[in-house]
Design an enzyme around this catalytic site. Structure first.
Site, PDB file in Angstrom:
ATOM      1  N   THR A 236       0.807  -1.230   0.000  1.00 26.18           N
ATOM      2  CA  THR A 236       0.000   0.000   0.000  1.00 26.18           C
ATOM      3  C   THR A 236       0.835   1.272   0.000  1.00 26.18           C
ATOM      4  O   THR A 236       0.323   2.353  -0.252  1.00 26.18           O
ATOM      5  CB  THR A 236      -0.949   0.035   1.213  1.00 26.18           C
ATOM      6  OG1 THR A 236      -0.170   0.002   2.419  1.00 26.18           O
ATOM      7  CG2 THR A 236      -1.917  -1.138   1.185  1.00 26.18           C
TER       8      THR A 236
ATOM      9  N   GLY B  14       5.316   2.904   0.086  1.00 26.41           N
ATOM     10  CA  GLY B  14       6.753   2.652   0.092  1.00 26.41           C
ATOM     11  C   GLY B  14       7.250   1.735  -1.010  1.00 26.41           C
ATOM     12  O   GLY B  14       6.834   1.823  -2.169  1.00 26.41           O
TER      13      GLY B  14
ATOM     14  N   GLY C  98       6.836  -1.488  -1.526  1.00 25.26           N
ATOM     15  CA  GLY C  98       5.842  -2.390  -2.105  1.00 25.26           C
ATOM     16  C   GLY C  98       4.984  -1.696  -3.142  1.00 25.26           C
ATOM     17  O   GLY C  98       4.742  -2.236  -4.223  1.00 25.26           O
TER      18      GLY C  98
ATOM     19  N   TYR D  40      14.932  -6.376  15.746  1.00 25.87           N
ATOM     20  CA  TYR D  40      14.637  -6.163  14.318  1.00 25.87           C
ATOM     21  C   TYR D  40      15.700  -6.807  13.439  1.00 25.87           C
ATOM     22  O   TYR D  40      15.388  -7.506  12.469  1.00 25.87           O
ATOM     23  CB  TYR D  40      14.547  -4.667  14.038  1.00 25.87           C
ATOM     24  CG  TYR D  40      14.248  -4.309  12.598  1.00 25.87           C
ATOM     25  CD1 TYR D  40      12.955  -4.391  12.091  1.00 25.87           C
ATOM     26  CD2 TYR D  40      15.261  -3.878  11.742  1.00 25.87           C
ATOM     27  CE1 TYR D  40      12.676  -4.052  10.772  1.00 25.87           C
ATOM     28  CE2 TYR D  40      14.995  -3.535  10.424  1.00 25.87           C
ATOM     29  CZ  TYR D  40      13.703  -3.623   9.945  1.00 25.87           C
ATOM     30  OH  TYR D  40      13.443  -3.295   8.637  1.00 25.87           O
TER      31      TYR D  40
END
Length: 250
Positions: free
Chosen positions: A15, A17, A19, A150
């Site tokens: 949705t 960035g 992608g 992360y």
């Protein structure tokens, strides 16, 4: 260019960035795209912007319930996926002494567990000649304060590149990864920082980047689509780093 004519891509976290930019470029090259996102509002808005060759599915990469529905939801639009870009995710960062179990589980459920089972559930829709591209990160190559959980999660995804490549070779499915540096995305939006703090973090990062700028999402999209194309037909089990050299230049 029409590298992806009659091809279908599934892009998780599509949705915004990286992608979204990959979806845009795939469509420009005559392909069709299914994007996923956690909220109906953002999914619908992205599909509207992408146009008639785009389809949306509301699916949370950190939810096993959603992932287990993904196969049938994708089949409503296509029987075959030619590119799976496993991109969904965001960052949360904390010092070791303040990282709790919730922080740990949230990142590993989304980035590791979610990634693994997204590929598993999409695999029956992929045939010989298709491609999987994982989204890792340059942080797996450097030690960064507050990034322990992360970075560990992204390191697990990095390991999938090799192990999945080994398993999918006989299926004729190529598996590679893209390792972005600091890119203009909303990665900080779920950290709990306010707008001013996010801007401060970005401004502190820029001087550390060899090119002294953030990367554009389109620069990642171009690399992803290269790995998905026939131009990369002999590239398998590889991680392509697109980080302006920050992981190797000091």
């Amino acid at each position: 260019m029409q590298r992806f004519k009659n091809k279908f891509a599934l892009i998780t976290g599509g949705t915004n960035g990286m992608g979204f930019a990959t979806a845009q470029q795939f469509i420009k090259e005559d392909g069709k795209v299914i994007i996923t996102g956690r909220r109906a509002e953002t999914v619908n808005k992205a599909v509207e912007r992408l146009g008639k060759k785009a389809f949306g599915i509301v699916s949370n990469a950190g939810s096993m319930k959603d992932i287990m529905l993904l196969h049938e939801q994708v089949k409503q639009h296509t029987e075959n996926i030619d590119l799976l870009f496993v991109n969904a995710g965001y960052g949360k960062f904390a010092p070791v002494e303040f990282a709790d179990e919730t922080h740990f589980d949230e990142l590993f459920n989304m980035l590791v567990k979610g990634t693994f089972f997204t590929v598993q559930q999409t695999l029956p829709l992929m045939k010989k000649g298709s491609a999987v591209v994982f989204n890792t990160s340059f942080v797996t190559e450097v030690g960064m304060t507050n990034f322990s959980v992360y970075s560990a999660a992204k390191s697990a995804v990095q390991s999938f590149i090799k192990t999945f490549a080994a398993e999918f070779t006989e299926k004729g499915i190529r598996v590679n990864g893209i390792s972005p540096g600091h890119i203009k995305t909303n990665i900080f939006n779920n950290t709990g920082l306010n707008t001013e703090q996010i801007e401060g973090a970005i401004q502190s990062i820029i001087p550390t980047i060899p090119f002294k700028r953030l990367g554009e999402p389109t620069e990642i999209a171009n690399a992803v689509l290269f790995l998905a194309s026939q131009e990369a037909s002999y590239i398998h089990g590889t991680e392509l780093t697109v980080d302006a050299g920050i992981s190797v230049i000091r």
